[in-house]
Write an enzyme that holds these catalytic residues in place. Sequence first.
Site, PDB file in Angstrom:
ATOM      1  CD1 TRP A   2      35.294  44.488  34.226  1.00 19.70           C
ATOM      2  CD2 TRP A   2      36.674  44.970  32.451  1.00 19.70           C
ATOM      3  NE1 TRP A   2      36.545  43.912  34.571  1.00 19.70           N
ATOM      4  CE2 TRP A   2      37.147  44.158  33.391  1.00 19.70           C
ATOM      5  CE3 TRP A   2      37.126  45.286  31.353  1.00 19.70           C
ATOM      6  CZ2 TRP A   2      38.569  43.672  33.078  1.00 19.70           C
ATOM      7  CZ3 TRP A   2      38.572  44.815  31.002  1.00 19.70           C
ATOM      8  CH2 TRP A   2      39.042  43.951  31.913  1.00 19.70           C
ATOM      9  CG  ASP A  35      30.069  42.729  30.637  1.00 14.82           C
ATOM     10  OD1 ASP A  35      30.045  41.500  30.546  1.00 14.82           O
ATOM     11  OD2 ASP A  35      31.166  43.378  30.708  1.00 14.82           O
ATOM     12  CE  LYS A  78      35.152  38.235  34.391  1.00 14.39           C
ATOM     13  NZ  LYS A  78      36.713  38.122  35.203  1.00 14.39           N
TER      14      LYS A  78
END
Length: 356
Positions: free
Chosen positions: A99, A166, A190
């Site tokens: 990511w 993030d 999540k």
Amino acid sequence: MKKHNFYAGPSILSQYTIKNTADAIIDFAGTGLSILEVSHRSKEFVAVIEEARQLVKELLDVPQGYSVLFLGGGASLQFCMAPFNLLRTKAAYLETGTWAVNAIKEAKIFGEVDVVASSKDANFTFIPKNYSVPADADYFHFTTNNTIYGTEIRKDPDVAVPLVADMSSDIFSRPVDVAKYDLIYAGAQKNLAPAGVTIAIVREDALGKVDRLIPTMLDYRTHIKKDSMFNTPPVLPIFSALQTLRYYKQLGGVEALEKMDLAKAEVLYEAIDSSKMFVGTVTDPEDRSIMNVTFVMKPEYKELEKDFIDFAATKGIVGIKGHRSVGGFRASLYNALPMESVKVLTGAMKEFEEKH
């Protein structure tokens, strides 16, 4: 058979969140309408989004001067929105996983990107240390938790420039010094809600400083001005997020959640480290994620990995197959996962090892 859900995302939600969301799908707030069909501008839903916003601020101790937004597009859209709004000339990025790689790729569209350090050569099995962030960078971006590789940064870095992070897979698992950040973003699927909504916590005075024209939907100021209602927001995930936020407050907030998460991770890592069959892919305890624990079988037992997944399934354990880039196993220990599930997994590991 009870299921023990270790999926990395979409992932386990609390029964509190699931039950209240299910009830609202039948009848939302006594309106006689489903949350799936209610107007996002109804007073009942406006109350939902306002309470969710206030609980994010309360749980993370968000200072004055920040806005909490509920957006679409996931963290992947934030890879673009962040530099679109914040990158004037140069930004610094830490490369710690897939990511982060994707975020770097998007940022390079908007200006110079200084990758200050990377663990790519070691398949992202550690967090780089002793790097320097250039003082002339507009911001320093990092991914707090790497779901695929099982590494995590559990401290807010001390650097001379604003932070952008993030936090998709570990938000609400520890206290955060929000004042260090220009932007925190997190996909909900999540640790918060079903997929479909992304939280962004934005420092308002960091905006409006780039020269480029920003499309309306990609400008954070649009969503601040319209209270996340510029277009129809993802109503159901926001409602579910509110339930989770209420549940987190009932449990005692992020400090209490962190203690529970650390305890679960300690049990599983102890089982891995004491095993003659299993071995962790991240060896430095400082770098190990308490959200996503990655491990494999030692070379002499490698052919038994599928057998263990099948054996675990007989115990109700699901979602432990590792990402294809790592292999082996991944157990996600998000806030909603009970200690009971961790102990079922470690018991299965011990039983399987004894059999083989």
